[in-house]
Design a protein around this motif. Structure first.
Motif: not given
Length: 155
Positions: A16, A12-13, A57, A52-53, A49
């Motif tokens: 990273l 998940r974000g 999820d 994740a954006t 990235t």
């Protein structure tokens, strides 16, 4: 270098930085040349990235070796944005970075029934071959000469 999976991780974000560290270690162990490693890693992080954006999820990253190439695949739920609607520069930057590695490196983006999959690839060097076990040269049996010892001058 044996072929196969080197890394598989759901992320998940907030994870990273860990994704980057694990990709770096795995690409180093796969013997990706230093000249390509920085660009390959940055491209992979840009794609992760973006995933994740924009994606649902969790996202998945895999790093594997196949047929002399290092492949990094990032999958996420959600479609590739239409060309007239840019949602970030990650894919453009990744394409530019991969192009900088050279002709054999490439990036592939495809929609799947479960979302989007982006695959980066870079060539690996040929495996090192073991030296042939030829005859070992014999050491010369000649005398070993050492310089004569000299005493320090008397005081």
């Amino acid at each position: 270098m044996s072929e196969g999976l080197r890394l598989r991780m759901e992320f998940r974000g907030p994870e990273l930085p860990l994704v980057r560290a694990l990709l770096e270690e795995a690409s180093l162990r796969a013997r990706l040349p230093a000249s390509a490693r920085g660009a390959f890693l940055q491209a992979a992080v840009e794609i992760a990235t973006d995933a994740a954006t924009r994606g649902a999820d969790p996202q998945v990253v895999e790093l594997r070796v196949e047929e002399g190439e290092l492949l990094c695949e990032v999958g996420y739920g959600g479609a590739v944005p239409p060309p007239d609607r840019a949602e970030g520069h990650g894919a453009e930057l990744a394409e530019s970075l991969i192009a900088g590695i050279g002709a054999p490196a490439r990036i592939d983006v495809r929609d799947t029934p479960h979302g989007t999959t982006v695959t980066l690839s870079a060539p690996l060097p040929a495996p090192l071959s073991a030296p042939s076990p030829g005859p070992v040269p014999a050491l010369s049996p000649g005398p070993v000469r050492t310089p004569p010892a000299t005493a320090p001058p008397a005081r």
